[in-house]
Design an enzyme around this catalytic site. Structure first.
Site, mmCIF file in Angstrom:
data_model
loop_
_atom_site.group_PDB
_atom_site.id
_atom_site.type_symbol
_atom_site.label_atom_id
_atom_site.label_comp_id
_atom_site.label_asym_id
_atom_site.label_seq_id
_atom_site.Cartn_x
_atom_site.Cartn_y
_atom_site.Cartn_z
ATOM 1 N N ASP A 6 45.484 28.003 9.051
ATOM 2 C CA ASP A 6 44.442 27.177 9.692
ATOM 3 C C ASP A 6 44.999 25.757 9.813
ATOM 4 O OD1 ASP A 6 40.867 26.944 9.368
ATOM 5 O OD2 ASP A 6 42.211 25.396 10.111
ATOM 6 N N ASP A 104 42.500 27.280 16.309
ATOM 7 C CA ASP A 104 43.416 26.752 15.279
ATOM 8 C C ASP A 104 43.621 27.669 14.069
ATOM 9 O OD1 ASP A 104 41.152 26.227 13.678
ATOM 10 O OD2 ASP A 104 42.083 24.395 12.898
ATOM 11 N N GLU A 105 43.290 28.956 14.222
ATOM 12 C CA GLU A 105 43.493 29.879 13.100
ATOM 13 C C GLU A 105 44.193 31.149 13.564
ATOM 14 O OE1 GLU A 105 39.439 30.084 10.560
ATOM 15 O OE2 GLU A 105 39.257 30.481 12.699
HETATM 16 P P1 TTP Z 1 38.296 23.666 11.834
HETATM 17 O O1 TTP Z 1 39.540 24.412 11.484
HETATM 18 O O2 TTP Z 1 37.013 24.130 11.250
HETATM 19 O O3 TTP Z 1 38.439 22.151 11.432
HETATM 20 P P2 TTP Z 1 39.693 21.207 11.499
HETATM 21 O O4 TTP Z 1 40.934 21.932 11.916
HETATM 22 O O5 TTP Z 1 39.335 20.031 12.362
HETATM 23 O O6 TTP Z 1 39.827 20.682 10.014
HETATM 24 P P3 TTP Z 1 40.352 21.481 8.731
HETATM 25 O O7 TTP Z 1 41.536 20.710 8.260
HETATM 26 O O8 TTP Z 1 39.226 21.421 7.765
HETATM 27 O O9 TTP Z 1 40.698 22.867 9.167
HETATM 28 O O10 TTP Z 1 38.118 23.635 13.399
HETATM 29 C C1 TTP Z 1 39.202 23.570 14.307
HETATM 30 C C2 TTP Z 1 38.853 22.728 15.508
HETATM 31 O O11 TTP Z 1 37.687 23.238 16.163
HETATM 32 C C3 TTP Z 1 38.523 21.291 15.153
HETATM 33 O O12 TTP Z 1 39.661 20.471 15.078
HETATM 34 C C4 TTP Z 1 37.573 20.897 16.241
HETATM 35 C C5 TTP Z 1 36.882 22.175 16.666
HETATM 36 N N1 TTP Z 1 35.513 22.220 16.108
HETATM 37 C C6 TTP Z 1 34.454 21.876 16.927
HETATM 38 O O13 TTP Z 1 34.642 21.589 18.103
HETATM 39 N N2 TTP Z 1 33.201 21.875 16.375
HETATM 40 C C7 TTP Z 1 32.947 22.161 15.057
HETATM 41 O O14 TTP Z 1 31.797 22.133 14.597
HETATM 42 C C8 TTP Z 1 34.074 22.516 14.221
HETATM 43 C C9 TTP Z 1 33.867 22.858 12.775
HETATM 44 C C10 TTP Z 1 35.325 22.527 14.798
HETATM 45 MG MG MG Z 2 41.451 23.763 11.060
#
Ligand code: TTP
Ligand code: MG
Length: 348
Positions: A6, A104-105
């Site tokens: 992730d 992103d996963e």
């Molecule tokens: P996430 O992997 O949940 O968050 P992140 O990558 O920003 O942070 P982390 O380090 O905790 O993993 O989500 C991936 C992307 O998806 C994030 O960068 C932006 C988008 N997103 C949204 O558009 N709305 C949301 O509510 C969330 C949680 C994420």
């Molecule tokens: Mg993320």
């Protein structure tokens, strides 16, 4: 073993690659334009901003209250999608089976590996993504998909975690049931109502009661709580498409009639897309003429979409080009480049 990756503060990290000066500042990526940022929602923010309590999903107004000096950028989804494709390409380059789960996963089946080999594989992937794309990520490795994601979550940010068969019960012991993949607010509430709050409570619960309340997922929960998550890689959606075709009761040149049929087919396609929590990035149409020859036309979009209007208007435009005054027997609409959305969290 399953390796779960992730990306860290993904949209913000993408922006930091092209604006490195923002790394040390609280950076928020939101849905509103810069001029009207107060109207939008925070999609994500970097870890500097998180120190002020700013979080994904929060109204941008609230984030500005927490830190009036934050740097705000309007979301550029097209750029993040391109970066995501580069990340997935890197992840796929090692020859393992890969499932791109969201923007992103990804989950990767790294086969039979011991602790040392697993960590070496994870370390290499992390380092290459950092070196080649300038992006930080966190990796969790375990015996199944759910555990790997949990290990990843608890290793954030910029981490590399491992839980083998021997470590798993210790790892799960004090965790909340809501940490299990697929347990949302509603399921958690229902579990809490049954007196099940921690994963260790779930492990001791009566599997029949779980099955009564949650069906097949209840049985799965019981196995997960007891160290038996064997969730692997799910077949890719990337190659899938969703389409519908229909033949007119009699060949037609009537544009209004063609449009009505297109609208119907587009509606059916979008219902299936939404029902399966997918979105699409390409639209194609097909026309079979009265002489039985067939032609297709397609268009790729810049961004993923689940919009009915986009599919209908694009299909109608393409179909006008295909129809070209000829008599038509059958038409089809297809959404392609379909992939699974990231839960319900997508907010634009
Ligand atoms: P996430 O992997 O949940 O968050 P992140 O990558 O920003 O942070 P982390 O380090 O905790 O993993 O989500 C991936 C992307 O998806 C994030 O960068 C932006 C988008 N997103 C949204 O558009 N709305 C949301 O509510 C969330 C949680 C994420
Ligand atoms: Mg993320």
């Amino acid at each position: 073993m399953i390796l779960f990756i992730d990306m860290d503060h993904f949209f913000a990290a993408c922006e930091e690659t092209r604006h490195p000066e923002l790394k040390a500042k609280p950076l928020v990526i939101g849905t509103g334009t810069i001029a009207k940022k107060e109207k939008g929602v925070v999609q994500t923010c970097n870890y500097v901003a998180r120190k002020f309590g700013i979080r994904s999903g929060m109204p941008t107004v609230q984030a500005l209250k927490l830190n009036p000096k934050l740097v705000y950028l309007e979301s550029d989804e097209q750029f993040y999608t391109q970066m995501s494709e580069l990340v997935m390409k890197e992840v796929r380059s090692y020859g393992y089976r890969v499932e791109a789960i969201s923007i992103d996963e990804a989950a990767v089946d790294i086969g039979n590996k011991d602790r040392e080999e697993s960590l070496a594989a994870g370390k290499m992937m992390k380092e290459n993504i950092r070196k080649r794309l300038g992006l930080p990520c966190t990796i969790g490795i375990s015996t199944g998909r759910t555990y790997a994601k949990m290990v990843c979550d608890s290793s954030k940010p910029d981490g590399l975690g491992f839980a083998g068969r021997e470590d798993i019960s210790e790892f799960l012991k004090d965790k909340d049931v809501s940490k299990i993949l697929g347990v949302g607010a509603k399921t958690a509430e229902k579990l809490n109502g049954l007196g099940i709050c921690k994963i260790s409570d779930l492990a001791k619960a009566d599997p029949n009661v779980l099955a009564e309340n949650f069906g097949a997922f209840g049985r799965e929960l019981y196995l997960i709580a007891n160290g038996r998550d064997e969730g692997g890689i799910v077949e890719e959606y990337a190659v899938l498409s969703v389409g519908r075709e229909r033949t007119f009761d009699r060949d037609t040149k009537d544009q209004a009639k063609i449009d009505r049929m297109l609208a119907e087919l587009a509606k059916e396609v979008i219902d299936e897309i939404k029902g399966k929590n997918l979105w699409y990035k390409g639209i194609s149409v097909k026309a079979r003429y009265s002489d039985f020859t067939t032609r297709t036309k397609d268009r790729r979009l810049n961004n993923y979409s689940d919009s009915y209007d986009t599919i209908y208007s694009t299909a109608a435009k393409l179909m006008r080009e295909l129809a070209d005054g000829k008599s038509i027997r059958k038409i089809g609409v297809r959404a392609f480049d379909v992939s699974e959305k990231k839960g319900q969290r997508r907010i634009f």
